[in-house]
Design an enzyme around this catalytic site. Sequence first.
Site, PDB file in Angstrom:
ATOM      1  N   ASN A 106       7.606   2.649  -6.685  1.00  0.00           N
ATOM      2  CA  ASN A 106       7.670   3.472  -5.473  1.00  0.00           C
ATOM      3  C   ASN A 106       7.777   2.557  -4.263  1.00  0.00           C
ATOM      4  O   ASN A 106       7.210   1.470  -4.253  1.00  0.00           O
ATOM      5  CB  ASN A 106       6.393   4.321  -5.377  1.00  0.00           C
ATOM      6  N   ASP A 144      -0.463   6.067  -3.912  1.00  0.00           N
ATOM      7  CA  ASP A 144      -0.006   4.757  -3.415  1.00  0.00           C
ATOM      8  C   ASP A 144      -1.023   3.660  -3.685  1.00  0.00           C
ATOM      9  O   ASP A 144      -1.209   2.754  -2.861  1.00  0.00           O
ATOM     10  CB  ASP A 144       0.312   4.850  -1.901  1.00  0.00           C
TER      11      ASP A 144
HETATM   12  C1  GAR Z   1      10.885   5.759   3.044  1.00  0.00           C
HETATM   13  O1  GAR Z   1      10.355   5.104   4.176  1.00  0.00           O
HETATM   14  C2  GAR Z   1       9.848   5.801   1.942  1.00  0.00           C
HETATM   15  O2  GAR Z   1       9.035   4.696   1.891  1.00  0.00           O
HETATM   16  C3  GAR Z   1       9.049   7.006   2.362  1.00  0.00           C
HETATM   17  O3  GAR Z   1      10.024   7.941   2.716  1.00  0.00           O
HETATM   18  C4  GAR Z   1      11.117   7.241   3.306  1.00  0.00           C
HETATM   19  C5  GAR Z   1      12.396   7.738   2.670  1.00  0.00           C
HETATM   20  O4  GAR Z   1      13.507   7.278   3.368  1.00  0.00           O
HETATM   21  N1  GAR Z   1       8.214   7.439   1.287  1.00  0.00           N
HETATM   22  C6  GAR Z   1       6.942   7.762   1.449  1.00  0.00           C
HETATM   23  O5  GAR Z   1       6.401   7.836   2.539  1.00  0.00           O
HETATM   24  C7  GAR Z   1       6.198   8.088   0.168  1.00  0.00           C
HETATM   25  N2  GAR Z   1       4.787   8.075   0.391  1.00  0.00           N
HETATM   26  P1  GAR Z   1      14.974   7.487   2.773  1.00  0.00           P
HETATM   27  O6  GAR Z   1      15.055   8.922   2.248  1.00  0.00           O
HETATM   28  O7  GAR Z   1      15.873   7.268   3.952  1.00  0.00           O
HETATM   29  O8  GAR Z   1      15.169   6.468   1.682  1.00  0.00           O
END
Ligand code: GAR
Length: 197
Positions: A106, A144
């Site tokens: 993740n 996480d």
């Molecule tokens: C990313 O920053 C990822 O780390 C976060 O969502 C975003 C997705 O961006 N995920 C979380 O916060 C999970 N806890 P993207 O759709 O542009 O790749």
Amino acid sequence: MLKLVVLISGGGSNLRALLEAASDADYPARVIAIGADRDADGFEHAEAFGIPTFSVPFTSFPDRESWGDELLATIEQWGADLVVLSGFMRLLPIRVVEALTPHLINTHPAYLPEFPGAHGVRDALAAGVSQTGASVIVVDGGVDSGPILSQERIPVLPGDTESTLHDRIKVVERRLLVQSVLDIANGTLDLTEKTPA
Ligand code: GAR
């Protein structure tokens, strides 16, 4: 060649970075399928790169467990070596995690264990910290909380909003993700040594 299934919920910019990396013949991983828990905007990247998609909508199931069972069965049909959660915004039921980990990673927009959860960027801003970060982890049964594979610090700048800070974090996150997958594919990073406790 390491075969990846990537799961998304949103725009999929991290997914896009993986697809671009994997379009280099020398990169030792390929995205074989892209899944989501909804009709995600990021499916446009799948279309652009000609990668098959699947959707297992969370809202179509009576509970998290039955949704997870269907998601796992769908993932397993692809025979992937690694499942990448890339902006996948649903907690996986424990039996899905146990079936896939440690071959389940993740990305997270904070320097874990700081600011876990769905609002890592917002929570860092609210805490008034001067730096946050980006992390790539193995998924375990917590939020996480799994073993950290890679992470980097990112400064919080005066005037940062959740959006400007998240955009800067994502630049680093994409690089960390592409490098982590490369390291896993070429054996530099051995996930079996990262099995969650
Ligand atoms: C990313 O920053 C990822 O780390 C976060 O969502 C975003 C997705 O961006 N995920 C979380 O916060 C999970 N806890 P993207 O759709 O542009 O790749």
